[in-house]
Design an enzyme around this catalytic site. Structure first.
Site, PDB file in Angstrom:
ATOM      1  CG  ASP A 185      -2.043  -0.901   1.165  1.00 48.57           C
ATOM      2  OD1 ASP A 185      -2.007  -1.816   0.324  1.00 48.57           O
ATOM      3  OD2 ASP A 185      -2.995  -0.734   1.955  1.00 48.57           O
ATOM      4  CG  HIS A 198       2.224   0.276   4.479  1.00 43.67           C
ATOM      5  ND1 HIS A 198       1.980  -0.553   5.562  1.00 43.67           N
ATOM      6  CD2 HIS A 198       1.058   0.921   4.222  1.00 43.67           C
ATOM      7  CE1 HIS A 198       0.722  -0.404   5.943  1.00 43.67           C
ATOM      8  NE2 HIS A 198       0.138   0.486   5.145  1.00 43.67           N
ATOM      9  CG  HIS A 242      -4.332   2.819  -0.765  1.00 45.42           C
ATOM     10  ND1 HIS A 242      -5.282   2.122  -0.063  1.00 45.42           N
ATOM     11  CD2 HIS A 242      -3.423   3.240   0.172  1.00 45.42           C
ATOM     12  CE1 HIS A 242      -4.965   2.129   1.235  1.00 45.42           C
ATOM     13  NE2 HIS A 242      -3.843   2.810   1.405  1.00 45.42           N
ATOM     14  CG  HIS A 258      -3.791   7.207   2.432  1.00 41.01           C
ATOM     15  ND1 HIS A 258      -4.050   7.101   3.784  1.00 41.01           N
ATOM     16  CD2 HIS A 258      -3.342   5.992   2.038  1.00 41.01           C
ATOM     17  CE1 HIS A 258      -3.755   5.883   4.195  1.00 41.01           C
ATOM     18  NE2 HIS A 258      -3.319   5.181   3.157  1.00 41.01           N
TER      19      HIS A 258
HETATM   20 NI    NI Z   1      -2.747   3.166   3.275  1.00 42.02          NI
END
Ligand code: NI
Length: 551
Positions: free
Chosen positions: A19, A161, A69, A73
């Site tokens: 991510d 991540h 995503h 964010h």
């Molecule tokens: Ni995130």
């Protein structure tokens, strides 16, 4: 082609997801995944797409899944419907633009934050996770590794991540251990597709535990080719139910394959079998399909028969005489074909190669034309000119009727008429006075003859420029000079055209005389177009009038 479900049920599947990237570290991650043959899914933040477009394209090309995503964010439950739509749609657009294709993307809501309203607005499946590597808390590669490995289970979706330096070695160490334990790293879409679960819009997904079904990885498609007239026909076969995409320019295969592709030159094919171009897809198959293009057979007529001949050793010649399209199934030529008026279509093949198809039209007077169809206005005139010996082809029945007339071509036509009419055609000197006239060309004799009689003049620099196109007013001048040489009296007349003022002064009288003699005409709309260039077919029509005129 697909393995049946029961054969593969033993495979343990797991999905690594990254991510918030891409970042500076992502290229290194891609190197590590490539080395290990592991696939992952990247939930990309829209605001980073432009800065990391190369990285995203690489990830996609290496078989990873690109997912989104949101743009910047936010926690989606705090946003309005319109704001959510903008976040999703704009990121979708940026990814499409980056990858050069219109595709669908899975979405992971930031922080996993969603509710039924958010899910109904996003318009795509929402992928959450079942294992959180907590990499952003620990910032320690061993901790990342252990957190993943300790919780791993068949069908898990792991959250990492790729914006933290420590997450990359941590995740790759976990891949090594889990691969040793028999896990296969797949994209999220592959995980669900293989287990026969259809991902639906507005539904949350955490994991996909084994359910007895595994359709197996998508096998790479097979690229096959066969020789057809003038090239090859390429067929691509892929897994049942998968779509096939291909490319012929070295790019990622993104053209949907629907039926065989015809090629007339050697082509590099790339193909992929896919359940949606951004979903579960096969490795790319790459094949260079060689096309060996051969010389077309020659059609010749003699003694009441047509002969099909080829200079290519071992060439088999297929042909038709009923106007139908020739194919590999058409009869093979063996014996001479009795003479007839109509169409001969043919092509030749050898092992691995073929010639283009050639269509020859046979006129009633027995002339053969490969590039003049009987429905053209000039067919009858060119046919007559060939019969009279005024027009000769360029070999294999080619006459190039639409080609622009050159000085050489027009001089040759005049020379032939002069020959046919018994005009003195002897050359006075053998040496060419022109710097650019090579002996032994198809037109050298005609140009020398025309120059010696001052029908065609050279340029002050000593050249004669045989390949230069000739204008209509220049044609008039040459025709006048030829008629004067023969001793014909030409009428004096004003050119009566609306564009007469465009005629050059040195050509003015010639245009008037030639039009009054009916050898050339205006364009029907009152103009003469003195600076235009005639085609070879138009010049042939003029030539036939000259031939009649001299009778
Ligand atoms: Ni995130």
């Amino acid at each position: 082609m697909t393995a049946t479900a029961s054969e593969n049920t033993g495979k343990k599947l797991i999905a690594l997801t990254f991510d918030d990237g891409p970042s500076y570290y992502t290229q290194g991650l891609l190197d590590g995944l490539k080395e290990r043959g592991a696939k992952a899914t990247f939930f990309i933040v829209g605001s980073r797409v432009k800065a990391y477009d190369e990285t995203i394209r690489r990830a996609y090309a290496e078989g990873h899944e690109i997912a989104q995503h949101t743009y910047d964010h936010p926690a989606l439950t705090t946003k309005t419907d319109d704001q959510i739509r903008w976040q999703v749609n704009y990121t979708d657009e940026l990814l499409d633009e980056c990858l050069g294709m219109d595709m669908d993307y899975l979405l992971r809501p930031p922080y996993g934050d969603q509710n039924s309203r958010v899910l109904s607005v996003i318009g795509c499946p929402a992928v959450i996770w079942s294992i959180d590597s907590c990499d952003w808390v620990s910032l320690n590669q061993y901790s990342v590794r252990d957190t993943i490995v300790n919780q791993a289970f068949d069908g898990a979706i792991i959250l990492v991540h790729d914006i933290h330096r420590t997450s990359i070695p941590g995740a790759l160490m976990a891949v090594d251990i889990l691969q040793d334990w028999g896990y296969e790293f797949v994209t999220v879409s592959e995980l669900y597709r293989r287990r026969g679960v259809t991902m639906e819009d507005g539904v949350k997904y955490y994991s996909c535990k084994p359910n007895g079904t595994d359709y197996g990885a998508v096998e790479a498609p097979e690229i096959c080719s066969r020789v057809v007239p003038g090239g090859c026909e390429v067929s691509i076969y892929g897994a049942d139910g998968a779509e096939i995409y291909y490319s012929t320019d070295g790019s990622f295969p993104n053209q949907k394959y629907t039926s065989t592709v015809f090629i007339s030159e050697t082509t590099q094919f790339r193909a992929v079998a896919a359940f949606g171009l951004n979903r579960d897809r096969s490795p790319v198959t790459e094949t260079t399909v060689e096309v060996k293009l051969l010389e077309t057979p020659i059609l010749r007529s003699a003694g009441g028969f047509f002969y099909l001949e080829s200079l290519v050793e071992g060439m088999k010649i297929h042909y038709t005489t009923d106007g139908s399209v020739v194919s590999m199934k058409s009869p093979l030529y063996s014996d001479p074909i009795p003479w007839f008026t109509g169409t001969v279509q043919c092509f030749g093949t050898t092992d691995g190669g073929s010639s283009p198809v050639e269509t020859h039209h046979v006129s009633e007077s027995g002339n053969i034309f490969a590039d003049i169809s009987p429905d053209r206005w000039y067919f009858a005139e060119m046919d007559r000119a060939v019969s009279l010996g005024l027009l000769k082809g360029e070999g294999n029945n080619v006459y190039a009727p639409e080609e622009k007339l050159t000085r050489a071509a027009f001089a040759t036509l005049l020379y032939r008429v002069a020959e046919a009419k018994g005009v003195d055609c002897e050359l006075l000197q053998e040496q060419s006075p022109f710097t650019d006239l090579l002996p032994e060309t198809w037109y050298s004799e005609a140009i020398l003859w025309a120059a010696e009689r001052e029908v065609l003049l050279g340029y002050p620099d000593g050249s004669v420029r045989p390949e230069e196109e000739i204008t209509r007013e220049q044609m008039c001048v040459m025709l006048c000079r030829l008629l004067k040489y023969i001793g014909q009296d030409l009428p004096e007349a004003e050119p009566e055209f609306t564009d007469a003022n465009e005629i050059s002064s040195w050509a003015y009288a010639s245009v008037g005389s030639i039009c009054a003699t009916d050898l050339m005409h205006g364009n029907g709309n009152g103009t003469f177009a003195p600076m235009a260039t005639a085609t070879r077919a138009e010049a042939t029509a003029v030539l036939l009038r000259l031939y009649e005129h001299l009778s």
